[in-house]
Write a protein that holds these residues in place. Sequence first.
Motif, PDB file in Angstrom:
ATOM      1  N   GLN A 195      -6.327 -40.614   9.284  1.00 47.60           N
ATOM      2  CA  GLN A 195      -6.141 -41.961   9.830  1.00 47.60           C
ATOM      3  C   GLN A 195      -4.672 -42.258  10.090  1.00 47.60           C
ATOM      4  OE1 GLN A 195      -8.239 -44.472   7.006  1.00 47.60           O
ATOM      5  NE2 GLN A 195     -10.034 -44.573   8.350  1.00 47.60           N
ATOM      6  N   GLN A 196      -3.788 -41.676   9.286  1.00 46.22           N
ATOM      7  CA  GLN A 196      -2.356 -41.883   9.480  1.00 46.22           C
ATOM      8  C   GLN A 196      -1.864 -41.282  10.795  1.00 46.22           C
ATOM      9  OE1 GLN A 196      -0.013 -41.044   5.872  1.00 46.22           O
ATOM     10  NE2 GLN A 196      -1.936 -41.143   4.743  1.00 46.22           N
ATOM     11  N   PHE A 197      -2.687 -40.416  11.391  1.00 44.61           N
ATOM     12  CA  PHE A 197      -2.349 -39.775  12.662  1.00 44.61           C
ATOM     13  C   PHE A 197      -3.259 -40.253  13.794  1.00 44.61           C
ATOM     14  CE2 PHE A 197      -0.644 -37.144   9.372  1.00 44.61           C
ATOM     15  CZ  PHE A 197       0.572 -36.709   9.875  1.00 44.61           C
ATOM     16  N   GLY A 198      -4.048 -41.312  13.517  1.00 41.14           N
ATOM     17  CA  GLY A 198      -4.892 -41.905  14.542  1.00 41.14           C
ATOM     18  C   GLY A 198      -6.246 -41.244  14.733  1.00 41.14           C
ATOM     19  N   TYR A 199      -6.713 -40.473  13.765  1.00 38.90           N
ATOM     20  CA  TYR A 199      -8.008 -39.793  13.868  1.00 38.90           C
ATOM     21  C   TYR A 199      -8.976 -40.349  12.840  1.00 38.90           C
ATOM     22  CZ  TYR A 199      -5.224 -36.338  16.418  1.00 38.90           C
ATOM     23  OH  TYR A 199      -4.386 -35.718  17.301  1.00 38.90           O
ATOM     24  N   GLU A 200     -10.247 -40.009  13.020  1.00 37.16           N
ATOM     25  CA  GLU A 200     -11.313 -40.372  12.088  1.00 37.16           C
ATOM     26  C   GLU A 200     -12.158 -39.131  11.825  1.00 37.16           C
ATOM     27  OE1 GLU A 200     -12.046 -43.451  10.676  1.00 37.16           O
ATOM     28  OE2 GLU A 200     -10.262 -44.302  11.622  1.00 37.16           O
ATOM     29  N   ILE A 201     -12.794 -39.091  10.650  1.00 38.04           N
ATOM     30  CA  ILE A 201     -13.751 -38.030  10.337  1.00 38.04           C
ATOM     31  C   ILE A 201     -15.060 -38.705   9.947  1.00 38.04           C
ATOM     32  CG2 ILE A 201     -14.357 -36.096   8.831  1.00 38.04           C
ATOM     33  CD1 ILE A 201     -11.436 -35.567   8.364  1.00 38.04           C
ATOM     34  N   ASP A 202     -16.131 -38.317  10.606  1.00 40.16           N
ATOM     35  CA  ASP A 202     -17.453 -38.818  10.276  1.00 40.16           C
ATOM     36  C   ASP A 202     -17.921 -38.172   8.966  1.00 40.16           C
ATOM     37  OD1 ASP A 202     -20.120 -40.078  11.159  1.00 40.16           O
ATOM     38  OD2 ASP A 202     -20.646 -37.971  10.761  1.00 40.16           O
ATOM     39  N   TYR A 203     -18.462 -38.969   8.053  1.00 40.89           N
ATOM     40  CA  TYR A 203     -18.877 -38.476   6.741  1.00 40.89           C
ATOM     41  C   TYR A 203     -19.938 -37.382   6.842  1.00 40.89           C
ATOM     42  CZ  TYR A 203     -20.643 -38.421   1.945  1.00 40.89           C
ATOM     43  OH  TYR A 203     -21.036 -38.024   0.696  1.00 40.89           O
ATOM     44  N   GLU A 204     -20.968 -37.623   7.627  1.00 44.37           N
ATOM     45  CA  GLU A 204     -22.048 -36.635   7.758  1.00 44.37           C
ATOM     46  C   GLU A 204     -21.515 -35.332   8.359  1.00 44.37           C
ATOM     47  OE1 GLU A 204     -25.041 -36.957   6.401  1.00 44.37           O
ATOM     48  OE2 GLU A 204     -24.401 -38.918   5.696  1.00 44.37           O
ATOM     49  N   TYR A 205     -20.670 -35.444   9.363  1.00 48.76           N
ATOM     50  CA  TYR A 205     -20.078 -34.258   9.976  1.00 48.76           C
ATOM     51  C   TYR A 205     -19.229 -33.514   8.945  1.00 48.76           C
ATOM     52  CZ  TYR A 205     -17.328 -31.276  13.040  1.00 48.76           C
ATOM     53  OH  TYR A 205     -16.724 -30.193  13.625  1.00 48.76           O
ATOM     54  N   TYR A 206     -18.422 -34.255   8.188  1.00 50.28           N
ATOM     55  CA  TYR A 206     -17.587 -33.631   7.171  1.00 50.28           C
ATOM     56  C   TYR A 206     -18.443 -32.863   6.155  1.00 50.28           C
ATOM     57  CZ  TYR A 206     -14.481 -32.586   3.441  1.00 50.28           C
ATOM     58  OH  TYR A 206     -13.795 -31.880   2.496  1.00 50.28           O
ATOM     59  N   TYR A 210      -8.843 -25.946   5.639  1.00 49.57           N
ATOM     60  CA  TYR A 210      -8.547 -26.999   6.615  1.00 49.57           C
ATOM     61  C   TYR A 210      -8.222 -26.482   8.012  1.00 49.57           C
ATOM     62  CZ  TYR A 210      -3.426 -26.441   6.339  1.00 49.57           C
ATOM     63  OH  TYR A 210      -2.139 -25.959   6.421  1.00 49.57           O
ATOM     64  N   MET A 211      -7.603 -25.310   8.116  1.00 48.07           N
ATOM     65  CA  MET A 211      -7.282 -24.772   9.439  1.00 48.07           C
ATOM     66  C   MET A 211      -8.527 -24.275  10.173  1.00 48.07           C
ATOM     67  SD  MET A 211      -4.137 -25.270  10.082  1.00 48.07           S
ATOM     68  CE  MET A 211      -3.521 -24.128  11.296  1.00 48.07           C
ATOM     69  N   ASP A 212      -9.647 -24.183   9.468  1.00 50.07           N
ATOM     70  CA  ASP A 212     -10.894 -23.767  10.092  1.00 50.07           C
ATOM     71  C   ASP A 212     -11.695 -24.937  10.659  1.00 50.07           C
ATOM     72  OD1 ASP A 212     -10.344 -21.122   9.475  1.00 50.07           O
ATOM     73  OD2 ASP A 212     -11.547 -21.131   7.646  1.00 50.07           O
ATOM     74  N   PHE A 213     -11.365 -26.182  10.258  1.00 51.36           N
ATOM     75  CA  PHE A 213     -12.140 -27.307  10.795  1.00 51.36           C
ATOM     76  C   PHE A 213     -11.295 -28.448  11.358  1.00 51.36           C
ATOM     77  CE2 PHE A 213     -11.659 -28.542   6.336  1.00 51.36           C
ATOM     78  CZ  PHE A 213     -11.340 -29.884   6.428  1.00 51.36           C
ATOM     79  N   LEU A 214     -10.099 -28.694  10.829  1.00 49.97           N
ATOM     80  CA  LEU A 214      -9.302 -29.813  11.333  1.00 49.97           C
ATOM     81  C   LEU A 214      -8.943 -29.706  12.823  1.00 49.97           C
ATOM     82  CD1 LEU A 214      -6.758 -30.974   8.580  1.00 49.97           C
ATOM     83  CD2 LEU A 214      -8.711 -32.214   9.528  1.00 49.97           C
ATOM     84  N   PRO A 215      -8.637 -28.513  13.357  1.00 49.42           N
ATOM     85  CA  PRO A 215      -8.298 -28.446  14.787  1.00 49.42           C
ATOM     86  C   PRO A 215      -9.428 -28.945  15.701  1.00 49.42           C
ATOM     87  CG  PRO A 215      -7.595 -26.432  13.708  1.00 49.42           C
ATOM     88  CD  PRO A 215      -8.423 -27.211  12.704  1.00 49.42           C
ATOM     89  N   GLN A 216     -10.670 -28.830  15.275  1.00 42.94           N
ATOM     90  CA  GLN A 216     -11.787 -29.287  16.097  1.00 42.94           C
ATOM     91  C   GLN A 216     -11.913 -30.807  16.123  1.00 42.94           C
ATOM     92  OE1 GLN A 216     -12.340 -26.538  13.868  1.00 42.94           O
ATOM     93  NE2 GLN A 216     -11.943 -25.249  15.638  1.00 42.94           N
ATOM     94  N   ILE A 217     -11.340 -31.488  15.122  1.00 38.48           N
ATOM     95  CA  ILE A 217     -11.523 -32.945  15.052  1.00 38.48           C
ATOM     96  C   ILE A 217     -10.220 -33.730  15.126  1.00 38.48           C
ATOM     97  CG2 ILE A 217     -13.749 -32.895  13.873  1.00 38.48           C
ATOM     98  CD1 ILE A 217     -12.364 -33.137  11.231  1.00 38.48           C
ATOM     99  N   THR A 218      -9.094 -33.016  15.155  1.00 36.60           N
ATOM    100  CA  THR A 218      -7.814 -33.728  15.257  1.00 36.60           C
ATOM    101  C   THR A 218      -6.979 -33.128  16.388  1.00 36.60           C
ATOM    102  OG1 THR A 218      -6.803 -32.345  13.529  1.00 36.60           O
ATOM    103  CG2 THR A 218      -7.798 -34.419  12.811  1.00 36.60           C
ATOM    104  N   THR A 219      -6.125 -32.201  16.056  1.00 37.83           N
ATOM    105  CA  THR A 219      -5.191 -31.603  17.005  1.00 37.83           C
ATOM    106  C   THR A 219      -5.086 -30.108  16.725  1.00 37.83           C
ATOM    107  OG1 THR A 219      -2.902 -31.645  17.798  1.00 37.83           O
ATOM    108  CG2 THR A 219      -3.234 -32.126  15.473  1.00 37.83           C
ATOM    109  N   LYS A 220      -4.547 -29.397  17.659  1.00 46.18           N
ATOM    110  CA  LYS A 220      -4.313 -27.959  17.442  1.00 46.18           C
ATOM    111  C   LYS A 220      -2.848 -27.702  17.041  1.00 46.18           C
ATOM    112  CE  LYS A 220      -8.185 -26.385  20.148  1.00 46.18           C
ATOM    113  NZ  LYS A 220      -9.072 -27.193  19.391  1.00 46.18           N
TER     114      LYS A 220
END
Length: 184
Positions: free
Chosen positions: A28-39, A48-58
């Motif tokens: 959230q500090q970077f302007g993104y959200e993560i859906d609980y069910e998706y998480y 984290y490098m295996d899933f964060l790029p798909q939902i935030t930034t590369k």
Amino acid sequence: MKLIMVDLDGTLFDTKDVNYLAYQEAVQQFGYEIDYEYYCGYCNGRYYMDFLPQITTKDRDVLSEIHKKKKYAYGKYIDKARLNSKLADLLRLSKEEYKIVLVTTASRENTHDILHKFGMYELFDLVLTHEDVTKTKPDPEGYLKAMENFGARPEECLIFEDSDVGAEAAMNAGVQCFVVKGFT
């Protein structure tokens, strides 16, 4: 040498709420959200490098900053973790006959925080975290390092895991794996 190796997230502890809330605060500090069910379905227990790029930034620098903020936030939510008391009891009962090792993709900082919080640190003869390996599960590197450390052969070992990638890492190490599917 007899060796029991156990995973942390989802196996020894239910940490999905702890990790979700910490990641949610961080992204959230970077302007993104993560859906609980998706998480819970796709991200929990993974590096984290295996899933964060798909939902935030590369952007690797931003991803690294998000992860730092997540590790910092983890302690705020640690009370939401639940210990798998049946597995913990089994490990305590096995302590006389087996060396007990924790092998996790979690950070050293968060791993130590939760083990100390629940008084579990002394149970382990060795703790291997993400910082101790160069490859994450399903690569068996963590399990192979633990076996090498104690001079154990695959047939002298047992692994407890909850995820497909963890079970695959156990299989890749040639070790029998017991899969934990939920606990109360």
